[in-house]
Design a protein around this motif. Sequence first.
Motif, short mmCIF file in Angstrom:
data_model
loop_
_atom_site.label_atom_id
_atom_site.label_comp_id
_atom_site.label_asym_id
_atom_site.label_seq_id
_atom_site.Cartn_x
_atom_site.Cartn_y
_atom_site.Cartn_z
N MET A 1 73.46 5.37 32.99
CA MET A 1 72.14 5.96 32.87
C MET A 1 71.53 6.12 34.25
N SER A 2 70.58 7.06 34.35
CA SER A 2 69.90 7.28 35.62
C SER A 2 69.11 6.05 36.03
N GLN A 3 69.06 5.77 37.34
CA GLN A 3 68.43 4.56 37.81
C GLN A 3 67.03 4.77 38.35
N ASP A 4 66.41 5.93 38.16
CA ASP A 4 65.02 6.07 38.57
C ASP A 4 64.12 5.52 37.49
N ARG A 5 62.80 5.55 37.73
CA ARG A 5 61.87 4.92 36.81
C ARG A 5 61.82 5.65 35.48
N ALA A 6 62.14 6.95 35.49
CA ALA A 6 62.13 7.70 34.24
C ALA A 6 63.33 7.41 33.37
N SER A 7 64.28 6.60 33.90
CA SER A 7 65.48 6.32 33.11
C SER A 7 65.15 5.53 31.85
N ARG A 8 63.96 4.97 31.77
CA ARG A 8 63.58 4.22 30.58
C ARG A 8 63.31 5.15 29.40
N PHE A 9 63.28 6.44 29.66
CA PHE A 9 63.17 7.41 28.58
C PHE A 9 64.57 7.65 28.02
N VAL A 10 64.74 7.38 26.73
CA VAL A 10 66.06 7.51 26.12
C VAL A 10 66.30 8.99 25.81
N VAL A 11 67.28 9.58 26.45
CA VAL A 11 67.58 10.99 26.27
C VAL A 11 68.50 11.22 25.08
N ALA A 12 69.53 10.41 24.95
CA ALA A 12 70.51 10.62 23.88
C ALA A 12 71.13 9.29 23.48
N TRP A 13 71.60 9.26 22.25
CA TRP A 13 72.29 8.07 21.75
C TRP A 13 73.25 8.51 20.66
N ALA A 14 74.20 7.66 20.37
CA ALA A 14 75.15 7.93 19.29
C ALA A 14 75.70 6.60 18.80
N THR A 30 73.36 14.33 26.58
CA THR A 30 72.49 14.11 27.73
C THR A 30 72.40 15.36 28.59
N ARG A 31 73.54 15.98 28.86
CA ARG A 31 73.47 17.20 29.68
C ARG A 31 72.78 18.33 28.92
N GLN A 32 73.06 18.45 27.64
CA GLN A 32 72.45 19.51 26.85
C GLN A 32 70.93 19.36 26.80
N ARG A 33 70.45 18.14 26.64
CA ARG A 33 69.01 17.90 26.49
C ARG A 33 68.27 17.85 27.82
N THR A 34 68.99 17.86 28.93
CA THR A 34 68.35 18.00 30.23
C THR A 34 68.54 19.42 30.76
N HIS A 35 68.73 20.36 29.84
CA HIS A 35 68.86 21.79 30.13
C HIS A 35 70.08 22.10 30.98
N ALA A 36 71.02 21.17 31.03
CA ALA A 36 72.28 21.38 31.75
C ALA A 36 72.04 21.84 33.18
N GLN A 37 70.90 21.44 33.77
CA GLN A 37 70.51 22.02 35.04
C GLN A 37 71.03 21.26 36.26
N ALA A 38 71.28 19.99 36.13
CA ALA A 38 71.69 19.22 37.30
C ALA A 38 72.45 17.98 36.87
N GLY A 39 73.22 17.46 37.79
CA GLY A 39 73.90 16.22 37.52
C GLY A 39 72.93 15.06 37.63
N VAL A 40 73.29 13.95 37.06
CA VAL A 40 72.45 12.76 37.11
C VAL A 40 73.31 11.58 37.56
N PRO A 41 72.69 10.55 38.15
CA PRO A 41 73.45 9.35 38.51
C PRO A 41 73.69 8.49 37.27
N TRP A 42 74.93 8.36 36.85
CA TRP A 42 75.29 7.57 35.69
C TRP A 42 75.72 6.17 36.11
N LEU A 43 75.43 5.22 35.24
CA LEU A 43 75.85 3.83 35.43
C LEU A 43 76.45 3.33 34.14
N SER A 44 77.63 2.72 34.21
CA SER A 44 78.30 2.25 32.99
C SER A 44 79.09 0.99 33.30
#
Length: 206
Positions: A1-14, A30-44
């Motif tokens: 998940m993105s590590q900025d402060r907005a990452s607390r907003f849940v974009v997608a789940w399954a 996640t990409r579809q719901r962020t308008h597929a406009q840019a990459g994001v920093p993922w953490l897993s």
Amino acid sequence: MSQDRASRFVVAWAFGPTEDEVAPEVVRLTRQRTHAQAGVPWLSDGRAAYHKAIRRVYRDPQPTGKRGRPPLVLREDVSLTQAVKRRVGGRVVGVEVRTVVGEPVACPCCVHEERLNGVLRDRLNALTRKTHAFAKQTTTWDALVLVCLFEHNWMRPHLALRERAEGLPDGRRYRPRTPAMAIGLTDHVWSWEEFLTFRHYQYQKE
């Protein structure tokens, strides 16, 4: 998940039998719901499913000037950092941080996501152990989780998201904010009355 402060907003789940099976769906949504406009920093964690899904979903056509279909190239602004726990005798003795794709994130910790998992277990009886409140149908499960996430994102101010402001009543110095306020989706904390009376489009499963 993105590590900025907005990452607390849940974009997608399954949900599904295993994390390896649902990871590709979460990445796609996640990409579809962020308008597929840019990459994001993922953490897993160390699961290979996230690596494979990100490399497949975050590819864009790269024109070459030649005839034929342009090749798909991984976006330069997407990244994946994995934090892998090392255990000895069932106890965590260390964490190995791997930069798998792109640039490493500043804080490679899943604390916010793990805290949200705890919140869901605390608020949804269907997720607690030794429960009688089972979600016997998929539609029931979807409704429970969606309502809980809406409350988390739109109705519950998070202490870490508060911002200093002038002119607040009662001498307060900080304005409370929800995750939805932090990323600009609304300018106030929603109430249950507003949620239940809001006229919105008919939900269509993606």
